[in-house]
Design a protein around this motif. Structure first.
Motif, PDB file in Angstrom:
ATOM      1  N   PRO A   1      13.967  -5.167  -1.632  1.00 16.07           N
ATOM      2  CA  PRO A   1      15.049  -4.268  -1.207  1.00 16.07           C
ATOM      3  C   PRO A   1      14.746  -2.801  -1.517  1.00 16.07           C
ATOM      4  CG  PRO A   1      15.953  -6.205  -2.274  1.00 16.07           C
ATOM      5  CD  PRO A   1      14.467  -6.242  -2.478  1.00 16.07           C
ATOM      6  N   ARG A   2      14.163  -2.544  -2.651  1.00 23.53           N
ATOM      7  CA  ARG A   2      13.832  -1.165  -3.023  1.00 23.53           C
ATOM      8  C   ARG A   2      12.735  -0.599  -2.110  1.00 23.53           C
ATOM      9  NH1 ARG A   2      14.318   2.583  -7.403  1.00 23.53           N
ATOM     10  NH2 ARG A   2      13.540   4.438  -6.362  1.00 23.53           N
ATOM     11  N   ALA A   3      11.800  -1.440  -1.705  1.00 23.50           N
ATOM     12  CA  ALA A   3      10.740  -1.000  -0.795  1.00 23.50           C
ATOM     13  C   ALA A   3      11.316  -0.570   0.549  1.00 23.50           C
ATOM     14  CB  ALA A   3       9.720  -2.118  -0.595  1.00 23.50           C
ATOM     15  N   ILE A   4      12.298  -1.313   1.042  1.00 19.67           N
ATOM     16  CA  ILE A   4      12.948  -0.968   2.312  1.00 19.67           C
ATOM     17  C   ILE A   4      13.636   0.393   2.182  1.00 19.67           C
ATOM     18  CG2 ILE A   4      14.801  -1.619   3.911  1.00 19.67           C
ATOM     19  CD1 ILE A   4      14.077  -4.586   3.136  1.00 19.67           C
ATOM     20  N   VAL A   5      14.340   0.587   1.073  1.00 19.34           N
ATOM     21  CA  VAL A   5      15.031   1.862   0.832  1.00 19.34           C
ATOM     22  C   VAL A   5      14.028   3.008   0.711  1.00 19.34           C
ATOM     23  CG1 VAL A   5      16.448   3.138  -0.837  1.00 19.34           C
ATOM     24  CG2 VAL A   5      17.066   0.799  -0.193  1.00 19.34           C
ATOM     25  N   ASP A   6      12.944   2.804  -0.027  1.00 17.34           N
ATOM     26  CA  ASP A   6      11.934   3.852  -0.187  1.00 17.34           C
ATOM     27  C   ASP A   6      11.311   4.246   1.154  1.00 17.34           C
ATOM     28  OD1 ASP A   6      12.383   3.867  -2.904  1.00 17.34           O
ATOM     29  OD2 ASP A   6      10.435   3.019  -3.448  1.00 17.34           O
ATOM     30  N   LEU A   7      11.022   3.251   1.977  1.00 14.91           N
ATOM     31  CA  LEU A   7      10.430   3.534   3.287  1.00 14.91           C
ATOM     32  C   LEU A   7      11.422   4.284   4.167  1.00 14.91           C
ATOM     33  CD1 LEU A   7       7.857   3.153   4.933  1.00 14.91           C
ATOM     34  CD2 LEU A   7       8.843   1.051   5.820  1.00 14.91           C
ATOM     35  N   ARG A   8      12.656   3.861   4.157  1.00 18.24           N
ATOM     36  CA  ARG A   8      13.705   4.544   4.916  1.00 18.24           C
ATOM     37  C   ARG A   8      13.848   5.987   4.437  1.00 18.24           C
ATOM     38  NH1 ARG A   8      18.317   7.451   3.609  1.00 18.24           N
ATOM     39  NH2 ARG A   8      19.833   7.324   5.251  1.00 18.24           N
ATOM     40  N   ASN A   9      13.878   6.194   3.141  1.00 13.37           N
ATOM     41  CA  ASN A   9      14.038   7.541   2.600  1.00 13.37           C
ATOM     42  C   ASN A   9      12.858   8.441   2.948  1.00 13.37           C
ATOM     43  OD1 ASN A   9      16.514   6.904   1.571  1.00 13.37           O
ATOM     44  ND2 ASN A   9      15.793   6.610  -0.528  1.00 13.37           N
ATOM     45  N   SER A  10      11.660   7.880   2.976  1.00 11.01           N
ATOM     46  CA  SER A  10      10.487   8.688   3.327  1.00 11.01           C
ATOM     47  C   SER A  10      10.526   9.126   4.787  1.00 11.01           C
ATOM     48  CB  SER A  10       9.193   7.930   3.034  1.00 11.01           C
ATOM     49  OG  SER A  10       8.953   6.941   4.015  1.00 11.01           O
ATOM     50  N   LEU A  11      11.204   8.338   5.606  1.00 10.50           N
ATOM     51  CA  LEU A  11      11.331   8.667   7.021  1.00 10.50           C
ATOM     52  C   LEU A  11      12.458   9.681   7.255  1.00 10.50           C
ATOM     53  CD1 LEU A  11      10.357   7.947   9.898  1.00 10.50           C
ATOM     54  CD2 LEU A  11      12.073   6.144   9.916  1.00 10.50           C
ATOM     55  N   VAL A  12      13.590   9.472   6.596  1.00 11.78           N
ATOM     56  CA  VAL A  12      14.760  10.320   6.804  1.00 11.78           C
ATOM     57  C   VAL A  12      14.681  11.633   6.024  1.00 11.78           C
ATOM     58  CG1 VAL A  12      17.278  10.412   6.513  1.00 11.78           C
ATOM     59  CG2 VAL A  12      16.193   8.312   7.303  1.00 11.78           C
TER      60      VAL A  12
ATOM     61  N   ALA B   1       3.514  -1.068   7.812  1.00 11.99           N
ATOM     62  CA  ALA B   1       4.513  -1.003   6.741  1.00 11.99           C
ATOM     63  C   ALA B   1       5.924  -1.022   7.324  1.00 11.99           C
ATOM     64  CB  ALA B   1       4.305   0.234   5.879  1.00 11.99           C
ATOM     65  N   TYR B   2       6.116  -0.294   8.431  1.00 11.57           N
ATOM     66  CA  TYR B   2       7.425  -0.300   9.082  1.00 11.57           C
ATOM     67  C   TYR B   2       7.748  -1.685   9.640  1.00 11.57           C
ATOM     68  CZ  TYR B   2       7.549   4.766   8.683  1.00 11.57           C
ATOM     69  OH  TYR B   2       7.571   6.046   8.196  1.00 11.57           O
ATOM     70  N   ASP B   3       6.762  -2.340  10.231  1.00 13.83           N
ATOM     71  CA  ASP B   3       6.953  -3.692  10.761  1.00 13.83           C
ATOM     72  C   ASP B   3       7.319  -4.658   9.637  1.00 13.83           C
ATOM     73  OD1 ASP B   3       6.955  -5.829  12.622  1.00 13.83           O
ATOM     74  OD2 ASP B   3       4.840  -6.252  12.214  1.00 13.83           O
ATOM     75  N   GLU B   4       6.589  -4.588   8.539  1.00  9.34           N
ATOM     76  CA  GLU B   4       6.873  -5.477   7.411  1.00  9.34           C
ATOM     77  C   GLU B   4       8.257  -5.219   6.828  1.00  9.34           C
ATOM     78  OE1 GLU B   4       2.206  -5.961   6.080  1.00  9.34           O
ATOM     79  OE2 GLU B   4       3.558  -4.824   4.782  1.00  9.34           O
ATOM     80  N   ALA B   5       8.638  -3.959   6.706  1.00 10.38           N
ATOM     81  CA  ALA B   5       9.965  -3.626   6.172  1.00 10.38           C
ATOM     82  C   ALA B   5      11.061  -4.147   7.095  1.00 10.38           C
ATOM     83  CB  ALA B   5      10.090  -2.120   5.985  1.00 10.38           C
ATOM     84  N   ALA B   6      10.853  -4.024   8.400  1.00 13.05           N
ATOM     85  CA  ALA B   6      11.850  -4.526   9.355  1.00 13.05           C
ATOM     86  C   ALA B   6      11.984  -6.044   9.253  1.00 13.05           C
ATOM     87  CB  ALA B   6      11.459  -4.126  10.772  1.00 13.05           C
ATOM     88  N   GLN B   7      10.850  -6.741   9.177  1.00 14.78           N
ATOM     89  CA  GLN B   7      10.890  -8.202   9.058  1.00 14.78           C
ATOM     90  C   GLN B   7      11.543  -8.625   7.736  1.00 14.78           C
ATOM     91  OE1 GLN B   7      10.119 -10.437  11.432  1.00 14.78           O
ATOM     92  NE2 GLN B   7       9.705  -8.701  12.775  1.00 14.78           N
ATOM     93  N   LEU B   8      11.251  -7.901   6.677  1.00 13.10           N
ATOM     94  CA  LEU B   8      11.829  -8.215   5.367  1.00 13.10           C
ATOM     95  C   LEU B   8      13.339  -7.988   5.373  1.00 13.10           C
ATOM     96  CD1 LEU B   8      11.161  -9.140   2.499  1.00 13.10           C
ATOM     97  CD2 LEU B   8      10.690  -6.752   1.916  1.00 13.10           C
ATOM     98  N   ALA B   9      13.782  -6.897   5.967  1.00 13.63           N
ATOM     99  CA  ALA B   9      15.219  -6.623   6.066  1.00 13.63           C
ATOM    100  C   ALA B   9      15.916  -7.708   6.887  1.00 13.63           C
ATOM    101  CB  ALA B   9      15.451  -5.244   6.684  1.00 13.63           C
ATOM    102  N   LEU B  10      15.304  -8.107   7.994  1.00  9.49           N
ATOM    103  CA  LEU B  10      15.876  -9.192   8.809  1.00  9.49           C
ATOM    104  C   LEU B  10      15.937 -10.496   8.022  1.00  9.49           C
ATOM    105  CD1 LEU B  10      14.271  -8.472  12.279  1.00  9.49           C
ATOM    106  CD2 LEU B  10      16.701  -8.337  11.690  1.00  9.49           C
ATOM    107  N   ARG B  11      14.932 -10.743   7.219  1.00  9.22           N
ATOM    108  CA  ARG B  11      14.921 -11.951   6.383  1.00  9.22           C
ATOM    109  C   ARG B  11      16.126 -11.947   5.444  1.00  9.22           C
ATOM    110  NH1 ARG B  11      10.928 -12.815   1.332  1.00  9.22           N
ATOM    111  NH2 ARG B  11      10.962 -15.068   1.181  1.00  9.22           N
TER     112      ARG B  11
ATOM    113  N   LYS C   1       0.837  -1.214   0.000  1.00  9.89           N
ATOM    114  CA  LYS C   1       0.000   0.000   0.000  1.00  9.89           C
ATOM    115  C   LYS C   1       0.862   1.251   0.000  1.00  9.89           C
ATOM    116  CE  LYS C   1      -3.801  -1.894   2.668  1.00  9.89           C
ATOM    117  NZ  LYS C   1      -4.493  -1.807   3.963  1.00  9.89           N
ATOM    118  N   PHE C   2       1.915   1.247   0.821  1.00 10.80           N
ATOM    119  CA  PHE C   2       2.822   2.396   0.883  1.00 10.80           C
ATOM    120  C   PHE C   2       3.454   2.668  -0.484  1.00 10.80           C
ATOM    121  CE2 PHE C   2       7.320   3.594   1.144  1.00 10.80           C
ATOM    122  CZ  PHE C   2       7.176   4.902   1.570  1.00 10.80           C
TER     123      PHE C   2
END
Length: 111
Positions: A27-38, A50-60, A17-18
């Motif tokens: 990987p690009r989704a994690i970067v996009d979410l990080r960039n939207s925050l920073v 979305a943050y929870d999913e990105a964190a779990q995906l990065a850990l994966r 959704k984000f």
């Protein structure tokens, strides 16, 4: 990690959704979410999910990278399936099928 599917898992619905149709790469989704925050350009549309999913995906990705690095060839439990889909069935590491496919190609090439 060429044998790990970079696609966004279907269980990551809040992250999808984000992204709002921009792409479907994990990987690009994690970067996009990080960039939207920073580097916010407007109020973030990302939910807590979305943050929870990105964190779990990065850990994966980190887990799979470490398992590959140490040469692990057995089964593991995918954290995305266990966390978001409610099942933690053991499955083969993603590169096991990829490596055996490469071995089959080498045998064919030598014949």
């Amino acid at each position: 990690m060429a044998s790990v599917n970079p696609g966004l898992p279907t269980a990551c619905q809040e992250l999808t959704k984000f992204l709002n149709g921009r792409h479907q790469l994990g990987p690009r989704a994690i970067v996009d979410l990080r960039n939207s925050l920073v580097h916010p350009q407007s109020e973030s549309t990302a939910s807590d999910g979305a943050y929870d999913e990105a964190a779990q995906l990065a850990l994966r990705y980190v887990e799979l990278l470490l398992l590959r690095h140490i040469g692990y060839e057995g089964e593991y439990i995918d954290r995305i399936a266990a966390h978001f889909e409610g099942h933690g069935r053991p499955e083969s590491v993603p590169w096991q099928a990829f490596d055996s496919q490469c071995d089959d190609n080498r045998v064919t090439d030598q014949a």
